[in-house]
Design an enzyme around this catalytic site. Structure first.
Site, mmCIF file in Angstrom:
data_model
loop_
_atom_site.group_PDB
_atom_site.id
_atom_site.type_symbol
_atom_site.label_atom_id
_atom_site.label_comp_id
_atom_site.label_asym_id
_atom_site.label_seq_id
_atom_site.Cartn_x
_atom_site.Cartn_y
_atom_site.Cartn_z
ATOM 1 N N LYS A 26 60.397 77.837 51.175
ATOM 2 C CA LYS A 26 61.293 78.158 52.300
ATOM 3 C C LYS A 26 62.592 77.376 52.123
ATOM 4 O O LYS A 26 62.716 76.525 51.255
ATOM 5 C CB LYS A 26 60.667 77.772 53.645
ATOM 6 N N SER A 60 59.280 86.774 51.976
ATOM 7 C CA SER A 60 59.800 85.975 53.087
ATOM 8 C C SER A 60 61.138 85.316 52.784
ATOM 9 O O SER A 60 61.819 84.848 53.691
ATOM 10 C CB SER A 60 58.785 84.898 53.489
#
Length: 266
Positions: free
Chosen positions: A124, A50
């Site tokens: 993230k 991701s």
């Protein structure tokens, strides 16, 4: 000669045997490693793609856990590790491990070289912080407080917002808006905002720390600096307010000079 011999004998009597010293050294090393892991730096492994191409699956990153102890909060552009804010990982497949792999991870997680298998953490990039407004529309760039971001770190071919266009979102105080660099392969704040009715925010209190470097494998060693695009708005604001700040300083200096002249006359 007798005195020298006596000193040597006392030294030999005072020296601990190796079988006593080694366990002590190992114990001290483990205590230090545990302290470093708890308060300073911990290694985390990247479980998915991701964050490509910034981070690849299997990379090990070193995370700064010290600065949050002093009240420092995540800033825009930083790559952070955080605890699952609410079932973000519930649909993710669980990697199966054999007995040796489980035992190895337990040992390495104890000394801070790997995360615990029981920890539910994600990694993230912080795009916006509390009080910011994020705009994410199909076909357009990500905007923070009306300023479009230049994002060269996005995975080649991925669109900034195309798969999860959330429109305009106000980030509450004490919360973060996070996104993966591989936008078309990341179930981040956008996904959870759309799929779970406004549940796309990450509490600042859930942040473990900021990822500083890719430490492993060696051929991928790299630092993880804040991209220039997140420095731009602040720099532009400083330039825009510089004339006002200069005028204020001049005005205060003039008022101070007037007060000095008044005192000298009196």
């Amino acid at each position: 000669m007798v005195a020298t011999t006596g000193a040597a004998a006392r030294a030999r009597r005072g020296r601990r045997p190796a079988w006593v010293e080694w366990p002590l050294l190992v114990g001290v090393a483990l205590v230090l490693a545990l302290g470093i892991k708890t308060f300073f730096v911990q290694a985390f492994s990247i479980p998915s793609g991701s964050m490509q191409n910034t981070l690849q699956e299997g990379d090990r990153v070193l995370v700064d856990k010290l600065t949050p102890w002093f009240g420092s909060e995540p800033e825009r552009g930083e790559v952070v590790v955080f605890h699952d804010p609410g079932d973000w990982l519930k649909d993710q497949p669980v990697k199966q491990q054999n007995a040796l792999e489980r035992r190895t991870q337990q040992v390495l997680s104890f000394i801070g070289l790997m995360p615990s298998a029981d920890e539910k953490d994600l990694i993230k990039r912080v795009i916006a912080v509390g009080g910011d407004t994020v705009e994410c529309n199909a076909g357009g760039p990500v905007k923070v407080n009306g300023v479009a971001l230049d994002e060269p770190y996005i995975f080649p071919g991925a669109t900034p917002c195309g798969d999860y266009p959330v429109g305009s979102v106000k980030v509450p105080k004490g919360m973060l808006w996070v996104m993966g660099d591989h936008r078309n392969g990341s179930q981040d704040s956008r996904f959870h905002q759309l799929q779970r009715s406004g549940d796309g925010f990450v509490p600042v209190s859930n942040v473990v720390g900021r990822a500083l470097v890719v430490a492993w494998p060696v051929n991928r060693w790299a630092t993880l600096p804040v991209p220039e695009t997140f420095k731009g708005p602040g720099a532009l604001a400083a330039v825009a307010t510089a004339p006002l700040a200069y005028w204020v300083r001049r005005r205060r200096a003039a008022e101070g000079a007037e007060r000095v002249d008044t005192r000298s006359v009196g």
